[in-house]
Scaffold this active site. Structure first.
Site, mmCIF file in Angstrom:
data_model
loop_
_atom_site.group_PDB
_atom_site.id
_atom_site.type_symbol
_atom_site.label_atom_id
_atom_site.label_comp_id
_atom_site.label_asym_id
_atom_site.label_seq_id
_atom_site.Cartn_x
_atom_site.Cartn_y
_atom_site.Cartn_z
ATOM 1 N N HIS A 174 5.803 4.354 12.558
ATOM 2 C CA HIS A 174 5.706 4.321 11.081
ATOM 3 C C HIS A 174 6.662 5.400 10.569
ATOM 4 O O HIS A 174 6.312 6.572 10.501
ATOM 5 C CB HIS A 174 4.252 4.609 10.686
ATOM 6 N N ARG A 215 0.840 -1.207 0.000
ATOM 7 C CA ARG A 215 0.000 0.000 0.000
ATOM 8 C C ARG A 215 0.877 1.259 0.000
ATOM 9 O O ARG A 215 0.956 1.965 -0.999
ATOM 10 C CB ARG A 215 -0.945 -0.039 1.221
ATOM 11 N N ASP A 216 1.542 1.540 1.110
ATOM 12 C CA ASP A 216 2.308 2.791 1.213
ATOM 13 C C ASP A 216 3.402 2.816 0.144
ATOM 14 O O ASP A 216 3.682 3.855 -0.457
ATOM 15 C CB ASP A 216 2.931 2.903 2.606
ATOM 16 N N ASN A 245 9.182 4.051 3.341
ATOM 17 C CA ASN A 245 9.313 3.670 4.742
ATOM 18 C C ASN A 245 10.672 3.030 4.932
ATOM 19 O O ASN A 245 11.288 2.572 3.979
ATOM 20 C CB ASN A 245 8.267 2.622 5.110
ATOM 21 N N HIS A 281 9.243 6.976 7.838
ATOM 22 C CA HIS A 281 9.827 7.060 6.491
ATOM 23 C C HIS A 281 11.310 7.396 6.661
ATOM 24 O O HIS A 281 11.725 7.948 7.688
ATOM 25 C CB HIS A 281 9.071 8.100 5.650
ATOM 26 N N CYS A 319 4.522 9.075 0.047
ATOM 27 C CA CYS A 319 3.123 9.500 -0.025
ATOM 28 C C CYS A 319 2.994 10.488 -1.169
ATOM 29 O O CYS A 319 3.760 11.443 -1.244
ATOM 30 C CB CYS A 319 2.684 10.147 1.289
#
Ligand code: HMG
Ligand code: MG
Length: 302
Positions: free
Chosen positions: A207, A15-16, A249, A209, A240
């Site tokens: 979380h 996803r990310d 990430n 990055h 993002c």
């Protein structure tokens, strides 16, 4: 210093990671990535998001990907849902957990989900209620908890404020996200401390990055506070689309290597994980963004 003996990792790469890819990634590749991640021992995978395809075209195949994965018992599959429309579409695909995502900075909330922080909470509340009523777990992602691409430094009070709102509407656990990877250990600890005003440590995930190369240090800083849930992306995929310049990430490979080296269990097979990262990186035509993966791959080929 008391460190957890076990860490639970959520791989958010599908996803990310992939949401930020300009080139189309076929659903079959995403499905294969999820299958490989679970084969490597990941027990939590953030599979996709049910957002507007106009905003994030790469996630338009969300239902196809959810339908294609080979579900394993004991693995939790999560998806992002910004509003009821997204939740209703997600519900049909039987996620184990949904994620509402807000921001500690007003400007980022506007750019990312087109509404203020207060409006976002009003939108999330019925989503959270509906999910809990359907027996689906609820996580809340909190973006920009140390810095914002539009507003600069973000104060811990803003994080505490958002965490409090998330708690009030029934969110069960939250992600303390450094969306643009500007955080350093003490700042990240302050953001976590602010979150701990409303959530206990078992319900807080890191979380981070890795834009400025601080994510492993920030992970260690969070571990030292007893945090044992973290998100990471295989091969360091991602970013993002509404945080210009933000890279992926922290790579799952780097985190797993660090944790195992510290005697902290993850249940993950690093070799199989490196294979999963090599698979997706090969599909994207590049090397994994992971020092550990590069080192292991070069050792193998030597
Ligand atoms: P909006 O334009 O304000 O929405 O966008 P709207 O309710 O006014 O609807 C406008 C159109 O969007 C309508 O279609 C709706 O049907 C459609 P039209 O009539 O124009 O054809 N629409 C939807 N379509 C599919 N699924 C939906 C949906 N909702 C409305 N759920 C919205 C508001 C939230 C939808 C939009 O801003 C959006 O999709 N944003 C998503 C942005 C995003 O995905 N960002 C990346 C994920 S967050 C992240 O990466 C950070 C994180 O990793 C943590 C960190 O690192 O910080 C989690
Ligand atoms: Mg993120």
């Amino acid at each position: 210093m008391s460190l957890p003996s076990r860490v639970q990792l959520i791989d958010v790469g599908p996803r990310d990671g992939l949401q930020n890819e300009k080139q189309p990634v076929p659903a079959a590749v995403k499905i294969e990535l999820v299958n490989r991640l679970q084969a490597a021992g990941l027990c939590e995978i953030e599979v996709t998001s049910f957002v507007s395809p106009k905003w994030v075209p790469q996630m338009a195949d969300n239902a196809e990907v959810m339908a294609g994965i080979q579900r394993q018992s004991g693995v939790r599959y999560s998806v992002l849902t910004p509003n009821l429309q997204g939740f209703e579409a997600a519900l049909k695909t039987r996620p184990d957990e949904i994620v509402v995502f807000g921001a500690a900075s007003e400007a980022f909330s506007q750019k990312n989900i087109n509404c203020s922080i207060a409006e976002s909470i009003e939108r999330f509340a019925p989503v959270v209620q509906a999910a809990l009523a359907a027996g689906i777990a609820v996580r809340g992602a909190m973006s920009c908890t140390v810095g914002c691409p539009y507003e600069g430094d973000v104060q811990p009070e803003r994080v505490a404020y958002l965490a409090g709102l998330m708690k009030q509407i029934g969110v069960q656990r939250v992600d303390v996200a450094d969306t643009i990877g500007v955080g350093t250990p003490l700042k990240v600890q302050k953001a976590i401390e602010a979150t701990l005003q409303h959530f206990d440590v078992d319900h807080v995930c890191g979380h981070f990055h890795d834009t400025y190369g601080q994510a492993l240090s920030n992970t260690l800083a969070a571990l030292q506070m007893g945090v044992w849930n973290f998100q990471s992306s295989v091969a360091g995929l991602g970013g993002c689309p509404y945080a210009k310049g933000a890279t992926g990430n922290v790579s799952t490979e780097d985190v797993v290597y660090m944790l195992h080296g510290m005697g902290i269990a993850t249940g993950i097979d690093l070799d199989k994980l490196v294979d999963a990262g090599a698979f997706i990186s090969g599909c994207l035509g590049r090397q994994p963004h992971s020092n550990v993966a590069k080192a292991i791959l070069s050792k193998r080929s030597g």
